[in-house]
Design an enzyme around this catalytic site. Sequence first.
Site: not given
Lengths: 904, 904
Positions: A344, A862
């Site tokens: 993997r 923000c």
Amino acid sequence: MAKYVYFFGNGKADGKADMKNLLGGKGANLAEMTNIGLPVPAGFTISTEVCTYFYAHDRKYPPELKAEVEAAMRKVEEAMGTKFGDPKNPLLVACRSGARDSMPGMMDTVLNIGLNDTTVAALAKLSGNERFALDSFRRLLLMYGEVVMGLKGHKDHPFDHILETAKEKQGVKLDNELNVESLRWIVEQSKAAIKKYTGKEFPTDPHEQMWNAIGAVFGSWMNDRACVYRRQYAIPDEWGTACNIVAMVFGNMGDDCATGVALTRDGSLGTPGMTGDYLINAQGEDVVNGSRPTKRIEETLGQDMPKAYKELVDVGHKLEQHYRNMQDIEFTISRNKLYMLQTRNAKRTGFAAVRVATDLVEEGLISKEDAISSRFIPAGDLSQLLQPVFDLEAKKAADKAGKMLTKGIPAGPGAATGKIVCSPQKAEQMKQADPNAALILVREETTPEDLRGMKAALGILTAVGGVSSHAALVSRQMGKVCIVGAGEMDIDHHTGIVKVKGLTLKEGDDLAIDGFTGEVFAGRIATKPSEVVQVLIKQELAPEKSAWYRRFKLIMDWADQHRKLNVRTNADLPDQAAEAIAFGAEGIGLCRTEHMFFDHIAEMREMIMATDTAEREKALAKMLPHQRNDFAGLFKAMAGRPVTIRLLDPPLHEFLPQNKAGQEEMARILGKSVAEITRRVEELHESNPMLGHRGCRLGIVYPEITAMQARAIFEAAVQVQKSGVKVLPEVMIPLAGFKKEFTNQEKIVRQMADKVFAETGTKVEYLVGTMIEVPRACVTADEIAAAAEFFSFGTNDLTQTTLGMSRDDYGPFISAYTDPKKADVLAADPFATIDQDGVGGLMKMGVEKGRQARPGLKIGICGEHGGDPDSVKFCHKIGLNYVSCSPFRVPIARLAAAQAALGK
Amino acid sequence: MAKYVYFFGNGKADGKADMKNLLGGKGANLAEMTNIGLPVPAGFTISTEVCTYFYAHDRKYPPELKAEVEAAMRKVEEAMGTKFGDPKNPLLVACRSGARDSMPGMMDTVLNIGLNDTTVAALAKLSGNERFALDSFRRLLLMYGEVVMGLKGHKDHPFDHILETAKEKQGVKLDNELNVESLRWIVEQSKAAIKKYTGKEFPTDPHEQMWNAIGAVFGSWMNDRACVYRRQYAIPDEWGTACNIVAMVFGNMGDDCATGVALTRDGSLGTPGMTGDYLINAQGEDVVNGSRPTKRIEETLGQDMPKAYKELVDVGHKLEQHYRNMQDIEFTISRNKLYMLQTRNAKRTGFAAVRVATDLVEEGLISKEDAISSRFIPAGDLSQLLQPVFDLEAKKAADKAGKMLTKGIPAGPGAATGKIVCSPQKAEQMKQADPNAALILVREETTPEDLRGMKAALGILTAVGGVSSHAALVSRQMGKVCIVGAGEMDIDHHTGIVKVKGLTLKEGDDLAIDGFTGEVFAGRIATKPSEVVQVLIKQELAPEKSAWYRRFKLIMDWADQHRKLNVRTNADLPDQAAEAIAFGAEGIGLCRTEHMFFDHIAEMREMIMATDTAEREKALAKMLPHQRNDFAGLFKAMAGRPVTIRLLDPPLHEFLPQNKAGQEEMARILGKSVAEITRRVEELHESNPMLGHRGCRLGIVYPEITAMQARAIFEAAVQVQKSGVKVLPEVMIPLAGFKKEFTNQEKIVRQMADKVFAETGTKVEYLVGTMIEVPRACVTADEIAAAAEFFSFGTNDLTQTTLGMSRDDYGPFISAYTDPKKADVLAADPFATIDQDGVGGLMKMGVEKGRQARPGLKIGICGEHGGDPDSVKFCHKIGLNYVSCSPFRVPIARLAAAQAALGK
């Protein structure tokens, strides 16, 4: 007709690598390895669809399944030349889970299925190794008893008890030293324990064993730790796991056998060359569970088994070329023959991710776009390259002072100093009690049960295990500082006492661990900036001297070529701004002006105590020069980049002392009575300050505050512009939910701008916009945008109001909410990652309505979400112009923005 | 070309009644009266478009205006046979404001424009009455000085001072007793005062006078009290006022002259027959400003001036027939000739509204649909018929004890007991400090400046003025209990001392006023229910014995024929439920279960202190029978009507004592240490409880609470159904913002239902739905509606979260927000009337998305807005199925719902 079972063996497979959704990672890669001619034992995969069916149908299987499994089993028997349940030549199989994404150690495995009193005798006879046959049988009984019959975690730990008793009786220390007699005793005791604790006999029928194991594997998809893991890595419950039935090959048949786990490169720093752990004459979990000290592939496998080692390195290279990525493989060597049990893509630290990505580009295996994809570098992992490391001088001094305790295997780079904690439960509790607690989890070894405790710790230190151990693997993935296999340590997790080289430490003592070198120190050690930070921020290191900086810069450059989002920073001070620019910030998205008031708290308090406008103006006048200086500093630092300045936001009571001593001192300083102060504090007290007199509501009631701030901004802007530096202030009105709230404040700002420009004879380009942080602002964004020149989503407050959930108060329920075993309401903390359906829905509405009224409206974010990769990708999707985040998150946001633009 | 000026005179007019938007109410009706042949002095109206232009162009006029005014003035001169500014035969004019909706006393008027030293001599000569001419001139100087030159409210009160000095010098008390010499002195002093205080001469040029007066009238649209008034009655600033220039006719030429104000029926109770005030030999404001005691038309005008009186009654009848409504008219009688100066639909109390509406239907003047329109009965005014009145026995006892002080003219029906306050400013402050303060504003007379103070008072009592006085008029409109002209009282608003019949009362003393009878009592008097309540709720009065009940029932019946919305009630107890049914409630829209926990606070606290589920369940088990009983009582009372029960909502800390004494007592009762209690209190403390651990979040963390409540509901339902009474429980999950929050709780409820049905062998029909009270629920309403069987908007919390505004904390800024002279952000308190653009926008989204997922989804509202007429209309508009409000608001909601359906 549905197909549920996929065979592989004899060089051909029904599946292939890109069928992970159906076959899971393990199943798909076993098929792929079979197809490309690697040595894989025959087997078959029961697809994830069966898992889905299983949970949708009250844990029943599709009716077709039985026949398909039987047919596949016949093919496996053919390929292996043995027969499942055959009393003379029995096929044994392993039953392993395998989800779409690797979830190491989270789900269950049962090996050696097919053994009973008859077949174990046949196995002994066939192998000529009775010890091996009995060892396999006792492993089956252990795993079956724990996994299938539910004895795992039983308070009596019956199997541990039996094993320890056997070792004691025989007078040996390690499992592989047990003799035939002991093993036979263990087998009988294990059967008896199963009967005793479950009331049921261990089933002798191999088919019954297999079907029950399959049921246990599917059942383990919903076990506690698997659910926790999925939450952490945002894996949907709906995916389900596949189940692999694979013919057994044996690493425990003698000293020409081994089993191991390898990485094709170093998982901690990405250095080329295979690394890993193996054990001679061992099976399955032995390598990762720390039951015996493992050996390191790169050190001794070449001598122990030269042929198999060469073959393994070749296979590793072949797999990297084939998969175009660093691999994590499992293998067994049976009588000197190599078998691949799994491959993997390897988990890796942020350092390794950056190194592997840039190396693979240079090796010509992947493109630059691949290198910056989230598959190669999860954007958040970049932060590891920016975290402080130990100061070399400080480390030397600690060493000289005899603080160096021991050395382990470095498994997660970085520097961590914190308090020793020996129990994962305790670590979790301490972190809940104090989210800033710095903890070093010190354990003999870790297990999947420890996951939450590991998450709570800053660093992890184990006495047992190699670079493939659970601790190493999880740390790599979580980006924790980690040292494993520090074998000189003696840890008693009951008493919390850690002994090393005659020194005794206890829980709560300070410990410092260096994840680059494996060094463990008593006490605290000062840190210094990382190489990247030394180059970029401190400028103490020449760029060409740092290979890490070179790689970091490559990634950033490649990212900047693709991203569409601008990245700004949240900064209040010139030095923060300078740091952010070094990290690539293109402006300030949020300058909070609170600190400017806190820095002149006496004047601020004088203003708060004022009884009329004149008094307030007098106090404000004292603050003006300071704020002007602060703004001028910022403008200079940003050198023409846009600077968004938010006007005063927090409620006034935040500036007053809440305790008696503070109030007395304040009274003394201001020359007021304590009673006056107390009265004002009480007057300003709010039931729900989040929803109270703050944001633009302050400036509306006290316009003189807004006027002073506007004057400071424009005077500073004029001053800096006159000095020859370009300025671009963007004045941001906080918390506006009504157009008139905005226009009320906007008018004061613009009037003051005109006034200052007239006074100074200089004009400055500027914008006036608003922060979108209450739902009403999103719903009426068209009205507000008719007046506001920009929007900035304040997603912290927008999340609080949209969800009706206070970040200060969600503690008592948020853990239940994000726990899939409890309320399971939320996949992630909504204050860390944007709640896309809810808050995100309102943001989308805000963007659409805002641009409807003002095409091309500049919109940013923000809130703290601006540095969260998933949130950055969402911001890209809904068409924001920029994200703004703290300086050290700027590189992450740049990379995440590129990944969003590339869609990968 | 725009037309700005509309002439009327000589039986013909440019305008007509339906041109109110353009000409204002006064201008349109002057035109209409001219057209239908009533005696109206000639004049012209400058349209509201000029006002709009004026404010859009920095207080300048359209260039065409001057020529149009001059042309119209020539027509007036022709019609009147005089000439503006002519030294021999001068035309005098009045300059009056007049907006689309009547705003009595809010804006300015200048009479007798055109007088100067030359024309005043001519007027004296022409009229043969020098006294009259000088009186007119001194009035012009006064009004011009105050209104145009800005001396109104000057701290020296120069004109008051001159008038008082003159009266003193001459030794008289009333204005109309002043002789020629005194008046001449006043004229000279007034001119000098204007010069002294403004630095400018009073202009002698009639045109200059007129244009300045026009400017002042348009300017007065934006004066403080006009803005306040518009807010209160939701009149948009954009409407603007018209300005009417009308030829003067004189009520001050002698004893065959008079001026007056009349209502065609009684404005307080709606009794047929003209009522009103007049003064012989008087002009303009004299009647309403209380400068002389007025006479009552219905009492003496018939004797004083029989011909003019008969003509006036005839005109009143004609106007009612023409306008099909009760009229409020102004008239002047000049040398026995009647002139109409104004007519408008009369403001009236809720009582008068109901009586006039039903009477006019019976008189065949209006339809039933007209009668129930908001024009005839503002839905909120119905509440006046439900408010308590004084108990007759209690009043008799007070009388016997000598508490009856005096009797005035009843001007606003109802009973009010409260504390005396003599200054409107103080009333306003006291109300702000304590919103529950019951205040009786006691004044010599009231003026438009007192509006805010009047609003703050429960009742108003004046010493001077008749049924047309400012106090009477405003009280009628605001629905305040009011008595005017209680002339025996001597009020010193500086000291707050009220003297009456030798008794001295002071501010803060209790006073009781009966607005039906005009009686004033010292001290407090017990109240009893109103007639309608006596009939419906108390059943102490036979329906046929109450005329008010008959009228109320007519209105309700007519309303029910038209409304589409169902009306439910918010009720927790059987007796509340019964009251609501009597008022027409069709179900319970919100049963809060909090009181059930407060009623068994010891068990509740035991549960909160529990350290594990078992302990919690033990405490809950003790509460179960009580809750079951409570629910059974409600189900019985509602007899098959739907009952929406909200599960526990408030945060647990609300059930714990916050002070030391309470905690000590709790410790004693529960047998715990005080430290344990204190620790738990601290643990449960929240920074923002609104956004904290409450609503479904409680039931999610403590599912046993939900289970207990569900058991109580279903056991009660089964029990009542078995007794033969139909039940329809609707279980409501509070505060769900995520579908999974809902389904988590829904599952517990349904499982418990099944359990109870199985246990009892009885099934009950029921629904499970949710309260929509956070924005996220609206944004994801489609998801939630896929599971929830009904929605109920909790608009209190939805307003708090959508606006980010806490109702507990908005005090410091909401007055600035709703003040058009300050922030001017909100037209109405968003917690009283739904913020339609913001909160309403989310509701609309919730309705649309909800019905998209579940067509025909039942949706209601159970916030306090459910009883607010404007909000009810909004709910009708967005397609809700029902509104729910407190029992006493049910009739209001029924009427408002009908008005919404009729669109009027």
